[in-house]
Design an enzyme around this catalytic site. Structure first.
Site, PDB file in Angstrom:
ATOM      1  N   CYS A  76       0.757  -1.263   0.000  1.00 39.92           N
ATOM      2  CA  CYS A  76       0.000   0.000   0.000  1.00 39.92           C
ATOM      3  C   CYS A  76       0.788   1.315   0.000  1.00 39.92           C
ATOM      4  O   CYS A  76       0.773   2.064  -0.971  1.00 39.92           O
ATOM      5  CB  CYS A  76      -0.943   0.020   1.196  1.00 39.92           C
ATOM      6  SG  CYS A  76      -1.946  -1.464   1.382  1.00 39.92           S
ATOM      7  N   HIS A 134      -2.901   7.190   4.070  1.00 37.92           N
ATOM      8  CA  HIS A 134      -1.730   6.345   4.353  1.00 37.92           C
ATOM      9  C   HIS A 134      -0.410   6.975   3.913  1.00 37.92           C
ATOM     10  O   HIS A 134       0.566   6.272   3.632  1.00 37.92           O
ATOM     11  CB  HIS A 134      -1.898   4.968   3.674  1.00 37.92           C
ATOM     12  CG  HIS A 134      -1.220   3.863   4.430  1.00 37.92           C
ATOM     13  ND1 HIS A 134      -1.061   2.596   3.929  1.00 37.92           N
ATOM     14  CD2 HIS A 134      -0.642   3.840   5.662  1.00 37.92           C
ATOM     15  CE1 HIS A 134      -0.430   1.838   4.811  1.00 37.92           C
ATOM     16  NE2 HIS A 134      -0.175   2.575   5.885  1.00 37.92           N
TER      17      HIS A 134
HETATM   18 CA    CA Z   1      -2.906  -2.231  -0.879  1.00 40.19          CA
END
Ligand code: CA
Length: 479
Positions: A76, A134
């Site tokens: 990610c 994130h």
């Molecule tokens: Ca991911």
């Protein structure tokens, strides 16, 4: 009298024409729809037999499907970093995920890396981000500080999906004064202010994206939307009615996962309706993809690729992807040359008619001319996938039709990736010189990487020290 009236009319028409020309910014809108951990074979347009994605399929059919669409990291945070900065996360020390509950740690993508959102905002675009961030939870790294006029979502690496389930847990812990409440159950926010989201999260994000389209369409400026669904990333949680659509799927994980993807597809359908209703669809470049491959054992299917999320094999970083733009991209096409998420930054900047100040440091290339001519945007350019884990590094590197891979310190392998996307036939003994040259090139690049600024977990940081990572001499040794 008649002559004067005609002249007046002419002037009037000219003024109208001029004001229309100047009031309407003709640059295209740009929309990214990003899924989280969506497998290569988990959408209809890539051949899924059990998951239904009618809205995505229709867009893909009316646009161009990238059969070799890559992200620049197999998980990610670093993948998203490369989308936003146009650079490999490794070059700025962001090769690990920012740890969970990172608020107050000061971790975030270094501010000297300008995000594409900032670039587009400064070029006059109205910008909005929805969903998972994130990329830093502290104030300097907040989406509103990095070029997004609007942000609705959450700052961590994921979130639970069903408010009536996670909200009571959050309230309970909050009342107890608990200091370590998981990011996954915290309230969503809108521009820094907590909100009380009541819908299934995927539906909530779709609703906000639709509202943004209506709001943005009233403005003279074009817009940029980053719609980053956390679906179908774990936890596997779906709506009952969506589960019912897939009752023929026996495996419960797969059934839940399918229902989560279906909810994304429903949202995409609503977004398209909103774009149509505002006469924006024709002049919007819409790019759909996943931030990395599907996670094996969690409902995903990456067939025919090897392995999944986290891997330097294709299953980790070759993702479902399409471009849709009626004004510029002809319907019904497939593009088989490699396209990287790193290409989005320079491509978008070109569409916004702005020249990024950091242009020479960007890793990707403006791919639109290549999409139109059918040429390879990365001819003679190596695409890297480097993933560090528990004291070793997994590496993949593609150059034109070939790819070298090394995982778990097993011997290097060489694949003719153009035709062997499953990486099933190792050609290293047939072409030892090709293998050697490619490994050397990947080594040279890897050695320019920066030391990690953070680790997703303390243990990983300890291993990094203990094993004197990154130990590239060992990784790139052919013996
Ligand atoms: Ca991911």
């Amino acid at each position: 009298m008649r002559k004067i009236n005609l002249r007046k009319l002419g002037v009037l028409l000219m003024l109208i024409a001029l004001s229309t020309a100047y009031s309407k910014d003709k640059r295209p809108n740009i929309v990214i729809i990003l899924c989280d951990d969506l497998g290569y074979n988990d959408v209809g347009f890539n051949g899924s037999k059990d998951i239904k994605t009618p809205n995505l399929d229709k867009l893909a059919d009316n646009g161009m499907i990238m059969t070799a669409g890559y992200v620049a990291h197999p998980f990610c945070g670093p993948s998203r970093t490369s989308i936003m900065t146009g650079k490999y996360a490794h070059t700025m020390g962001a090769q690990f995920n920012i740890p969970s509950e990172s608020e107050g740690t000061g971790y975030g993508i270094p501010l000297n890396n300008k995000f594409i959102s900032k670039e587009l905002q400064e070029a006059g675009y109205y910008t909005g981000a929805f969903g998972k961030w994130h990329l830093g939870a502290d104030t300097p790294f907040h989406p509103n500080k990095r070029g997004f006029d609007e942000f609705y979502g959450f700052l961590g690496g994921g979130h639970d999906y069903i408010p009536e389930q996670y909200k009571p847990k959050y309230e309970f812990l909050k009342q107890r004064g608990s200091k370590n409440i998981r990011d996954y159950i915290k309230p969503l926010e809108h521009n820094g202010t907590e909100v009380d989201e009541k819908e299934y999260i995927t539906d909530g994000l779709s609703r906000e994206a639709v509202n943004f389209v209506y709001k943005a369409s009233e403005k003279k400026q074009p817009f940029f939307m980053y719609l980053a669904y956390n679906a179908p990333h774990v936890p596997l949680q779906a709506k009952k009615e969506d589960m019912a659509v897939f009752k023929s799927i026996k495996d419960e994980k797969r059934r839940t996962y399918a229902a989560m993807v279906y909810a994304v597809d429903r949202g995409v359908g609503k977004l398209v309706e909103a774009l149509k209703a505002n006469q924006q669809l024709e002049n919007t470049l819409l790019v759909f993809f996943s931030d990395n491959g599907g996670k094996l054992g969690k409902g995903a299917n990456n067939f025919p690729l090897t392995e999944g999320k986290g891997s330097a094999y294709e299953g980790g970083h070759r993702v479902p992807m399409f471009f849709h733009w009626p004004n510029r991209i002809k319907a019904g096409q497939k593009f088989h040359n490699p396209v990287s998420a790193l290409d989005l930054y320079p491509t978008f900047a070109s569409l916004a008619k702005t020249k990024p100040s950091n242009a020479k440091n960007l890793a990707g290339t403006n791919i639109l001319p290549h999409l139109q001519k059918g040429t390879n945007p990365h001819k003679d350019e190596m695409l890297y996938i480097v993933r560090h884990r528990t004291g070793l590094s997994d590496v993949g590197a593609r150059l034109n039709e070939w790819k070298v891979v090394r995982t778990a310190n097993k011997p290097w392998k060489l694949f003719y990736i153009k035709d062997d996307i499953s990486e099933s036939k190792d050609r290293s003994s047939e072409f030892p010189n090709k293998l050697k040259a490619m490994v050397k090139q990947a080594e040279a690049w890897s050695k320019t990487n920066a030391e990690p600024l953070w680790f997703h977990a303390k243990e990983e940081g300890q291993l990094w020290k203990e094993y004197h990572m990154p130990r590239f001499n060992e990784t790139f040794s052919l013996n």
